[in-house]
Every structure is written in C-alpha cells, then in structure tokens.
Write a protein that holds these residues in place. Structure first.
Motif, PDB file in Angstrom:
ATOM      1  N   ILE A  88      -7.566   4.028  -1.543  1.00 27.80           N
ATOM      2  CA  ILE A  88      -8.892   3.401  -1.466  1.00 27.80           C
ATOM      3  C   ILE A  88      -8.891   2.184  -0.532  1.00 27.80           C
ATOM      4  O   ILE A  88      -9.927   1.598  -0.265  1.00 27.80           O
ATOM      5  CB  ILE A  88      -9.480   3.000  -2.853  1.00 27.80           C
ATOM      6  CG1 ILE A  88      -8.416   2.369  -3.729  1.00 27.80           C
ATOM      7  CG2 ILE A  88     -10.153   4.183  -3.516  1.00 27.80           C
ATOM      8  CD1 ILE A  88      -8.979   1.812  -5.023  1.00 27.80           C
ATOM      9  N   LEU A  89      -7.729   1.847  -0.023  1.00 26.69           N
ATOM     10  CA  LEU A  89      -7.683   0.761   0.967  1.00 26.69           C
ATOM     11  C   LEU A  89      -7.983   1.305   2.360  1.00 26.69           C
ATOM     12  O   LEU A  89      -8.564   0.631   3.208  1.00 26.69           O
ATOM     13  CB  LEU A  89      -6.297   0.111   0.984  1.00 26.69           C
ATOM     14  CG  LEU A  89      -5.788  -0.435  -0.346  1.00 26.69           C
ATOM     15  CD1 LEU A  89      -4.432  -1.074  -0.168  1.00 26.69           C
ATOM     16  CD2 LEU A  89      -6.771  -1.430  -0.930  1.00 26.69           C
ATOM     17  N   TRP A  90      -7.559   2.554   2.562  1.00 26.50           N
ATOM     18  CA  TRP A  90      -7.717   3.216   3.872  1.00 26.50           C
ATOM     19  C   TRP A  90      -7.963   4.687   3.561  1.00 26.50           C
ATOM     20  O   TRP A  90      -7.422   5.200   2.574  1.00 26.50           O
ATOM     21  CB  TRP A  90      -6.433   3.042   4.688  1.00 26.50           C
ATOM     22  CG  TRP A  90      -6.553   3.454   6.131  1.00 26.50           C
ATOM     23  CD1 TRP A  90      -6.242   4.672   6.645  1.00 26.50           C
ATOM     24  CD2 TRP A  90      -7.005   2.646   7.217  1.00 26.50           C
ATOM     25  NE1 TRP A  90      -6.465   4.672   7.994  1.00 26.50           N
ATOM     26  CE2 TRP A  90      -6.941   3.436   8.380  1.00 26.50           C
ATOM     27  CE3 TRP A  90      -7.462   1.323   7.326  1.00 26.50           C
ATOM     28  CZ2 TRP A  90      -7.317   2.958   9.636  1.00 26.50           C
ATOM     29  CZ3 TRP A  90      -7.840   0.845   8.581  1.00 26.50           C
ATOM     30  CH2 TRP A  90      -7.767   1.656   9.714  1.00 26.50           C
ATOM     31  N   HIS A  91      -8.759   5.352   4.378  1.00 25.31           N
ATOM     32  CA  HIS A  91      -9.004   6.770   4.131  1.00 25.31           C
ATOM     33  C   HIS A  91      -7.672   7.522   4.183  1.00 25.31           C
ATOM     34  O   HIS A  91      -6.953   7.440   5.186  1.00 25.31           O
ATOM     35  CB  HIS A  91      -9.971   7.324   5.183  1.00 25.31           C
ATOM     36  CG  HIS A  91     -10.380   8.736   4.920  1.00 25.31           C
ATOM     37  ND1 HIS A  91      -9.874   9.798   5.634  1.00 25.31           N
ATOM     38  CD2 HIS A  91     -11.209   9.271   3.987  1.00 25.31           C
ATOM     39  CE1 HIS A  91     -10.391  10.920   5.191  1.00 25.31           C
ATOM     40  NE2 HIS A  91     -11.202  10.634   4.178  1.00 25.31           N
ATOM     41  N   VAL A 201     -14.001   4.084   4.771  1.00 25.65           N
ATOM     42  CA  VAL A 201     -13.291   4.582   3.593  1.00 25.65           C
ATOM     43  C   VAL A 201     -14.277   5.237   2.617  1.00 25.65           C
ATOM     44  O   VAL A 201     -14.308   6.464   2.468  1.00 25.65           O
ATOM     45  CB  VAL A 201     -12.490   3.451   2.889  1.00 25.65           C
ATOM     46  CG1 VAL A 201     -11.694   4.017   1.715  1.00 25.65           C
ATOM     47  CG2 VAL A 201     -11.549   2.773   3.881  1.00 25.65           C
ATOM     48  N   LEU A 202     -15.109   4.414   1.989  1.00 24.94           N
ATOM     49  CA  LEU A 202     -15.939   4.948   0.906  1.00 24.94           C
ATOM     50  C   LEU A 202     -16.938   5.992   1.416  1.00 24.94           C
ATOM     51  O   LEU A 202     -17.011   7.109   0.896  1.00 24.94           O
ATOM     52  CB  LEU A 202     -16.660   3.795   0.204  1.00 24.94           C
ATOM     53  CG  LEU A 202     -17.112   4.099  -1.210  1.00 24.94           C
ATOM     54  CD1 LEU A 202     -15.921   4.431  -2.093  1.00 24.94           C
ATOM     55  CD2 LEU A 202     -17.881   2.923  -1.802  1.00 24.94           C
ATOM     56  N   ALA A 203     -17.686   5.626   2.475  1.00 27.23           N
ATOM     57  CA  ALA A 203     -18.695   6.560   2.983  1.00 27.23           C
ATOM     58  C   ALA A 203     -18.022   7.821   3.535  1.00 27.23           C
ATOM     59  O   ALA A 203     -18.526   8.938   3.368  1.00 27.23           O
ATOM     60  CB  ALA A 203     -19.535   5.879   4.063  1.00 27.23           C
ATOM     61  N   ASP A 347      -4.838  -1.768   9.004  1.00 24.66           N
ATOM     62  CA  ASP A 347      -4.868  -0.926  10.207  1.00 24.66           C
ATOM     63  C   ASP A 347      -4.281   0.468   9.986  1.00 24.66           C
ATOM     64  O   ASP A 347      -3.690   1.046  10.908  1.00 24.66           O
ATOM     65  CB  ASP A 347      -4.079  -1.658  11.315  1.00 24.66           C
ATOM     66  CG  ASP A 347      -4.452  -1.180  12.719  1.00 24.66           C
ATOM     67  OD1 ASP A 347      -5.479  -0.484  12.859  1.00 24.66           O
ATOM     68  OD2 ASP A 347      -3.706  -1.486  13.657  1.00 24.66           O
ATOM     69  N   GLY A 348      -4.367   0.997   8.774  1.00 17.77           N
ATOM     70  CA  GLY A 348      -3.912   2.363   8.519  1.00 17.77           C
ATOM     71  C   GLY A 348      -2.437   2.551   8.832  1.00 17.77           C
ATOM     72  O   GLY A 348      -1.607   1.681   8.570  1.00 17.77           O
ATOM     73  N   GLU A 349      -2.133   3.728   9.436  1.00 16.83           N
ATOM     74  CA  GLU A 349      -0.721   4.035   9.720  1.00 16.83           C
ATOM     75  C   GLU A 349      -0.104   3.000  10.671  1.00 16.83           C
ATOM     76  O   GLU A 349       1.059   2.591  10.489  1.00 16.83           O
ATOM     77  CB  GLU A 349      -0.604   5.442  10.329  1.00 16.83           C
ATOM     78  CG  GLU A 349       0.831   5.872  10.532  1.00 16.83           C
ATOM     79  CD  GLU A 349       0.947   7.252  11.197  1.00 16.83           C
ATOM     80  OE1 GLU A 349       0.015   8.057  11.094  1.00 16.83           O
ATOM     81  OE2 GLU A 349       2.003   7.492  11.818  1.00 16.83           O
ATOM     82  N   ALA A 350      -0.890   2.557  11.672  1.00 19.04           N
ATOM     83  CA  ALA A 350      -0.359   1.561  12.623  1.00 19.04           C
ATOM     84  C   ALA A 350      -0.015   0.269  11.893  1.00 19.04           C
ATOM     85  O   ALA A 350       0.989  -0.390  12.193  1.00 19.04           O
ATOM     86  CB  ALA A 350      -1.368   1.294  13.733  1.00 19.04           C
TER      87      ALA A 350
END
Ligand SMILES: Cc1cc2nc3c(=O)[nH]c(=O)nc-3n(C[C@H](O)[C@H](O)[C@H](O)COP(=O)(O)O)c2cc1C
Length: 412
Positions: A88-91, A201-203, A347-350
C-alpha cells in the motif's frame, strides 16, 4: 533511477521523501512504534552508544562484503525484512522490493499480510525468497500457508513469535488507520491531500484489480484490506508454544527461523528443537514497548547459540555503521525493515535499490575507515562497548548460564 532516489544521500533522505509522498496516517503506521515508543528510540540510541575503534596502517584496498547465509553466498550482509505494508506504499510494492533484493543478490522475506501472493511473487521474481508466517489460532490455516510456500520452493520460513496479540499503537486510531482499513473523513482527507500517492497507488488498484487483498490468506478467510470484520482472517495467536515449533519443523523442509526473540534462553530452546536460525528483534519497536534494543542483547545470543544456529539481528539499522556493529558483535546478517520501506515508498523499485546501495556504500566506507579488510574480519575488538554491554573478565554472563560448559566470550 528516479530523481527522488538520486537525491537521497542516506536512509534519512529516503524517509523524508516517503513522508512527503504518503498520507500522514500511512506514514506514521510505517514510521512509529508502540505505546511510548521507548523501544523505538532505544533501538537507535543503543546503536549510537557503541563506539568504533579504528586501526590504522592496514591495507584495506579490498573490502569484500560477501557472506554465506544458510549455506548460500550473498553479496552483502543484509536481507530484506518482512513488512505487510509495502503493497500500500507503492503499487505492488512487494514485487518492487523483491526485485531490488534479487538484483542485489539478497533474500527477500514476503509477509503473511502482504498484498502480493506468494505464488505471484515466485513467478515474477527469480531471487531468493523467504516467507514470514503468522500463526492463526486455527493452526491448519497457517500450516496450509507453509505447505504452499514449500511447494513453491521458498527457501526459509520465518515464524514471527513476538506478536501474541496486537500491540498498542494509539496514533493509528487517532489517524483512523486501523486494520482492517476503514474510511473516515480524516483519512479520506489525508489521502486526497496526497495526490501522487492517491493516483499512483489507491486509484490504480481501484481501477485495475480493485482494492488490495490480503493475497496470502487462505481462501476460506481471504479478505480485502477494508473488509469488516476480519474475524477468523486475523492471523493472531496467543496460545503458541514450542509444540507448534516442533510441528512446523516436521512440516517445513527448508530453513526454519524464529523471528522476534529477545531472550537467549529461547534461542537455546530453538536450537534444541531443530530451528536453523533466530532473528533477534523487537519488531522495530512496534511490539512490546520497553524491551531492550536487540543490538544490546545480541552478544548473549552469539555466545549462547552462535556456533550452532544462524543469528540475525534487526530493529533500527539505518546506517552502514549500524550493520558493521552487529556483525562485529557476531551477527551473521541484519534484516532491513523501515530502511527498505522508505525507499519503496519514495520511489518504488528504484528507491528500494537506492536504499540497498546506500547500505552497501556506507558499509564499504566504514570498513575502510575502521581499518578492516572485509566484513569477515570484523570482531568485537573493533568496538567500544557501553558499560551495560560489558562483561567482567571471568564473571558470569549477564543473563544466565544457558548450557553446560557455556562461557561468554570476554568483551573489551
Ligand atoms: C510497516 C511495518 C510492517 C511490518 N510487518 C511485519 C509483518 O507483517 N511480519 C513481521 O514479522 N514483521 C513485520 N514488521 C517488522 C519487520 O519485519 C522488522 O522486524 C522491523 O521492521 C525491523 O526494524 P526496522 O524497521 O527498524 O529496520 C513490520 C515492520 C514495519 C515497519
């Protein structure tokens, strides 16, 4: 690498980027501890109280960080901790974390409460995968999770043993951030005023797969994160005993690890019951408040069982120097929890990859300045320990005589 990651020089910068991006309720859920947050603060304070004692004129032009963990070589002495929140922090944050870990050649532990299923993760990420297990009151539900993970080839099962009941985190109630997630005017406003997170994320979930599921929960109790009430779906168990560990040992073919031990006597019992490793942890200050920092009790564990089973530490490790201190005290490796979550939230995976690169660069620099040519050369002589961690030469161990013939190592 996104510009957020590029401009993060340390884990604190990633934390600040995560704070800006996430709704306040979600950020505090990740960042804070339980009750008065004594343990949360102590985790950092205890690490800061340990001094470093550098040697000079040592050739440190080579500083390998490779270790062997559970019989397998890996590039640095870190594994990524299980954290239910990444999705829920990042898709699809769990996939992002696991990819970053795999790219760095490190294990990633998927939590029972994740939004990504263990099947999907195994398909998406070819790296070393561990599965964290919470025990349901109905044991058969947890056993079915362990069997699924075994069938998928997960390397290790981390059984979390420090959460007999929910710990007390009052700010989550104030923020309207409870489990299951509920929608209140406060948290709807919080989400709406963080549009980058809301949209990405949420949308994105809502428009594609729907609001996230606890994707690993067994079919009969699987729920979306906002489903009320969770009831039987809650993986909590206040009647867990060593008998449960023995059953899991029979059932689980891979490495069996107990996560969340703070008494060395528990590690001795674990070793006697065929457990392969323990994680000395206070859950990052999120479980029982008032426990001592894992780094302070770590030497007792190393002395008691370090020659028989793997000893890993977590809670509060934000700098390479923190990792170096744990290894010098005899830990086999360290789990990184929030450090990785800040990265993935920013920043996701990065961002997750950046967090690992920061740990790697900082460990490398500390080794050089400490005059130690690689992590395998670290020992207690590299450290200046505070009074509370020192043993009297020839004196009793600070806790208890754990097994016949057991004598603590002398520490400077
Ligand atoms: C947001 C969050 C969620 C967590 N979820 C779990 C979990 O589902 N299972 C578990 O065993 N530990 C969980 N943990 C604890 C971590 O595995 C780890 O012990 C802790 O984060 C280490 O401390 P650190 O965050 O200071 O590095 C969680 C920690 C955080 C911060």
């Amino acid at each position: 690498m996104g510009s957020v990651s590029k401009h993060a020089y340390n884990i604190h910068d990633l934390r600040e980027a995560a704070r800006r991006r996430l709704p306040k309720g979600l950020f505090e859920f990740v960042d804070r501890g339980s009750e008065d947050e004594v343990s949360l603060r102590e985790n950092r304070a205890a690490l800061a109280r340990i001094g470093l004692k550098p040697r000079t004129l040592v050739n440190v032009s080579q500083r390998p960080q490779q270790i062997t963990l559970f019989g397998r070589p890996q590039a640095m002495p870190i594994a990524v901790a299980p954290t239910g929140a990444a999705g829920i922090l990042w898709h699809e944050g769990e996939i992002a974390l696991a990819r970053a870990a795999a790219a760095a050649g490190l294990p990633y532990a998927l939590a029972t409460g994740s939004m990504t299923s263990m099947e999907r993760l195994a398909k998406e990420v070819p790296g070393r995968l561990w599965f964290q297990l919470y025990m349901y009151a109905d044991r058969s539900l947890s056993h079915s999770l362990a069997r699924r993970a075994a069938a998928l080839g997960y390397e290790a099962l981390l059984v979390t043993v420090d959460c007999a009941v929910f710990s007390n985190r009052e700010y989550n109630f104030r923020n309207g951030f409870t489990i299951p997630v509920s929608f209140t005017p406060r948290n709807i406003w919080d989400a709406a005023t963080h549009p980058r997170w809301f949209a990405s994320v949420l949308a994105r979930y809502a428009l594609t797969t729907g609001l996230p599921l606890y994707a690993n929960y067994p079919e009969e109790v699987k729920k979306r994160i906002h489903a009320q009430p969770l009831g039987r779906a809650l993986p909590l168990n206040d009647s867990l005993t060593w008998e449960d560990v023995r059953v899991l040992r029979e059932l689980w073919p891979g490495k069996l690890i107990l996560k969340g031990v703070l008494h060395p006597g528990d590690a001795v019992t674990a070793a006697r019951n065929g457990v392969d490793g323990v994680i000395v942890s206070n859950h990052g200050g999120r479980a029982l408040d008032g426990t001592r920092a894992p780094i302070e009790v770590l030497p007792d564990f190393v002395d008691a069982v370090g020659d028989r089973i793997t000893v890993i530490a977590d809670s509060g490790f934000r700098r390479g120097a923190d990792v170096v201190k744990a290894l010098a005290l005899g830990a086999d490796a360290v789990l990184a929890g929030r450090g990785m979550l800040y990265g993935v939230a920013a920043d996701g995976e990065a961002g997750a990859a950046r967090a690992l690169a920061i740990y790697r660069e900082e460990i490398d620099r500390v080794l050089a300045l400490l005059g130690v040519p690689g992590v395998s050369a670290l020992d207690r002589d590299c450290l200046i320990l505070p009074e509370a961690m020192r043993r009297q030469p020839g004196g009793d161990p600070p806790t208890l005589i754990l097994r016949e013939g057991f004598r603590p190592q002398r520490t400077p």
